[in-house]
Motif scaffolding. Structure first.
Motif, short mmCIF file in Angstrom:
data_model
loop_
_atom_site.label_atom_id
_atom_site.label_comp_id
_atom_site.label_asym_id
_atom_site.label_seq_id
_atom_site.Cartn_x
_atom_site.Cartn_y
_atom_site.Cartn_z
N LEU A 16 -12.32 12.64 -2.78
CA LEU A 16 -10.88 12.72 -3.06
C LEU A 16 -10.33 14.10 -2.69
CD1 LEU A 16 -8.33 11.38 -4.12
CD2 LEU A 16 -8.95 12.14 -6.42
N VAL A 17 -11.07 15.16 -3.03
CA VAL A 17 -10.62 16.52 -2.67
C VAL A 17 -10.45 16.61 -1.15
CG1 VAL A 17 -11.31 18.96 -2.57
CG2 VAL A 17 -11.64 17.66 -4.68
N GLU A 212 -1.81 8.92 -17.62
CA GLU A 212 -1.08 8.69 -16.37
C GLU A 212 -2.10 8.32 -15.28
OE1 GLU A 212 1.43 11.25 -13.00
OE2 GLU A 212 0.46 12.28 -14.66
N PHE A 213 -1.88 7.22 -14.60
CA PHE A 213 -2.74 6.84 -13.48
C PHE A 213 -2.02 7.17 -12.17
CE2 PHE A 213 -4.81 4.47 -16.77
CZ PHE A 213 -6.14 4.42 -16.37
N LEU A 214 -2.69 7.96 -11.33
CA LEU A 214 -2.07 8.31 -10.04
C LEU A 214 -2.39 7.29 -8.97
CD1 LEU A 214 -2.78 12.14 -9.92
CD2 LEU A 214 -0.52 11.07 -10.05
N GLY A 215 -3.46 6.51 -9.17
CA GLY A 215 -3.80 5.51 -8.17
C GLY A 215 -5.17 4.91 -8.41
N PHE A 216 -5.46 3.88 -7.63
CA PHE A 216 -6.75 3.19 -7.71
C PHE A 216 -7.30 3.05 -6.30
CE2 PHE A 216 -4.35 1.94 -11.39
CZ PHE A 216 -5.28 1.99 -12.42
N ILE A 217 -8.43 3.68 -6.07
CA ILE A 217 -9.01 3.66 -4.72
C ILE A 217 -10.05 2.54 -4.65
CG2 ILE A 217 -10.30 5.00 -3.02
CD1 ILE A 217 -9.20 7.55 -4.41
N PRO A 218 -9.92 1.67 -3.67
CA PRO A 218 -10.88 0.56 -3.59
C PRO A 218 -12.28 1.04 -3.21
CG PRO A 218 -9.45 0.59 -1.66
CD PRO A 218 -8.93 1.64 -2.59
N TYR A 219 -13.27 0.26 -3.60
CA TYR A 219 -14.62 0.48 -3.09
C TYR A 219 -14.64 0.01 -1.65
CZ TYR A 219 -19.62 0.19 -2.42
OH TYR A 219 -20.88 0.35 -1.93
N ASP A 220 -15.16 0.82 -0.75
CA ASP A 220 -15.26 0.38 0.64
C ASP A 220 -16.64 0.72 1.18
OD1 ASP A 220 -15.04 -0.28 3.29
OD2 ASP A 220 -13.05 0.63 3.57
N GLN A 221 -17.35 -0.34 1.55
CA GLN A 221 -18.70 -0.19 2.08
C GLN A 221 -18.72 0.69 3.33
OE1 GLN A 221 -21.46 -1.38 0.56
NE2 GLN A 221 -22.80 -0.54 2.16
N GLU A 243 -4.63 4.60 0.35
CA GLU A 243 -4.45 4.76 -1.11
C GLU A 243 -4.35 6.25 -1.47
OE1 GLU A 243 -3.48 2.73 -3.28
OE2 GLU A 243 -3.68 4.09 -5.01
N VAL A 244 -5.10 7.11 -0.78
CA VAL A 244 -5.00 8.55 -1.06
C VAL A 244 -3.60 9.05 -0.69
CG1 VAL A 244 -5.88 10.86 -0.46
CG2 VAL A 244 -7.48 8.98 -0.90
N ARG A 245 -3.02 8.45 0.34
CA ARG A 245 -1.65 8.81 0.70
C ARG A 245 -0.68 8.44 -0.44
NH1 ARG A 245 1.84 10.59 4.27
NH2 ARG A 245 0.29 11.83 5.32
N ASN A 246 -0.91 7.30 -1.07
CA ASN A 246 -0.07 6.93 -2.22
C ASN A 246 -0.23 7.94 -3.36
OD1 ASN A 246 0.73 4.64 -0.89
ND2 ASN A 246 -0.78 3.29 -1.88
N ILE A 247 -1.48 8.40 -3.56
CA ILE A 247 -1.74 9.39 -4.61
C ILE A 247 -1.00 10.69 -4.28
CG2 ILE A 247 -3.57 10.82 -5.65
CD1 ILE A 247 -5.41 8.31 -5.26
N TYR A 248 -1.04 11.06 -3.02
CA TYR A 248 -0.32 12.25 -2.54
C TYR A 248 1.17 12.12 -2.88
CZ TYR A 248 2.34 14.53 1.29
OH TYR A 248 3.27 15.20 2.04
N HIS A 249 1.75 10.96 -2.61
CA HIS A 249 3.17 10.78 -2.92
C HIS A 249 3.42 10.82 -4.42
CE1 HIS A 249 4.73 10.26 1.07
NE2 HIS A 249 3.81 9.36 1.36
N ALA A 250 2.51 10.26 -5.19
CA ALA A 250 2.65 10.29 -6.65
C ALA A 250 2.62 11.74 -7.14
CB ALA A 250 1.54 9.46 -7.31
#
Ligand SMILES: Nc1ncnc2c1ncn2[C@@H]1O[C@H](COP(=O)(O)OP(=O)(O)OP(=O)(O)O)[C@@H](O)[C@H]1O
Ligand SMILES: [Mg+2]
Length: 262
Positions: A16-17, A212-221, A243-250
């Motif tokens: 995530l970082v 507060e939830f900033l987002g949910f990142i899916p598991y991706d093989q 999804e990380v882009r959504n977190i960035y916007h949040a």
């Protein structure tokens, strides 16, 4: 904006970082990523060349002695508690693909804060980076955050706790939250990671009420496969990037951000 990322071992903090750093950098922000995890691997995840050869600040013995007046490993009755650090970022950070990186290395542990020169320098440095840099600073941390100290904690705009959908990770999230409260860090938010289904997402929401939830990142093989094949994980999964882009916007929606550089 100063962001610290914590969570249980292996939940996806470094991923995530790295992806958030890239998202901010690609959007035109000046980004400084700090690896404050003793088992540092952020450099490799960010694709820095010869990542394993970068010396962490905590192992720069001459620098520590020069700035604190005490040799690392030695205990001395007096050493500088406010060593000069403002020139360290320019001299000792590396840059790759528009992201600056500093590797802090291992902090000494002990009782209620160990008064050794390494820690004095690292703490002064982290506090300086968080308080004075007009850029996006993202800190990769282990689950124990108590060594951050109050001064540093005050400078953190958001502590993101990464949580996987299982009980132990949720328990760790509560422990981190408690530690954060103890040092006066109140802006805590959650990111769910490695989510495989709607029930897993709902499990996290119901296990962490009031957060507060900033987002949910899916598991991706695809990420696991890239990791196994020793390929860069940063662009391995389009759904994770998105999804990380959504977190960035949040994050932008809730906090103050420095002005862009381009
Ligand atoms: N959403 C995801 N889907 C699939 N694999 C993931 C996902 N997020 C992270 N991983 C994988 O999980 C592993 C751990 O991730 P990462 O190193 O980012 O975690 P960490 O919390 O920093 O771990 P550590 O505590 O060891 O520093 C890595 O192999 C990473 O590729
Ligand atoms: Mg990590």
């Amino acid at each position: 904006m100063k962001i610290a990322i914590s969570g249980k071992g292996g939940v996806g903090k470094t991923m995530l970082v790295a992806l958030l750093s890239k998202t901010f950098a690609d959007s035109g922000y000046s980004v400084l990523a700090i690896d404050a995890d003793p088992d540092a691997n952020l450099a490799a995840t960010l694709g820095f060349p010869e990542a394993e050869n970068i010396t962490p600040i905590s192992e720069m013995k001459e620098l520590i002695e020069e700035r604190t007046g005490v040799q690392p490993g030695k205990t001395a009755p007096f050493f500088k508690l406010n060593p000069k650090v403002d020139d360290i970022p320019e001299k000792y950070s590396r840059e790759h693909d528009g992201i600056k990186l500093m590797i802090m290395g291992r902090m000494k542990r002990g009782g209620s804060g160990c008064y050794c020169p390494e820690n004095a320098l690292l703490q002064a440095l982290v506090t300086h980076l968080l308080l004075t840099r007009n850029e996006v600073v993202i800190l990769d941390m282990e689950a124990g955050i108590e060594h951050l100290g109050r001064a540093t904690a005050r400078a953190v705009d958001k502590l993101i706790v990464v949580v996987e959908p299982w009980r132990r990770a949720v328990e760790t999230a509560y422990r981190i939250y408690q530690l954060a409260q103890d040092i006066g860090l109140h802006n805590v938010a959650i990111v769910g990671n490695k989510i495989r289904s709607q029930p897993e997402k709902e499990f996290l929401i119901s296990s962490l009420p009031g957060f507060e939830f900033l987002g949910f990142i899916p598991y991706d093989q695809a990420l696991v496969n890239a990791d196994l094949a020793n390929l860069p994980i940063l662009d391995a999964s389009q759904q994770i990037i998105s999804e990380v882009r959504n977190i960035y916007h949040a994050l932008l929606a809730t906090g103050q951000t420095p002005s862009k550089i381009n």
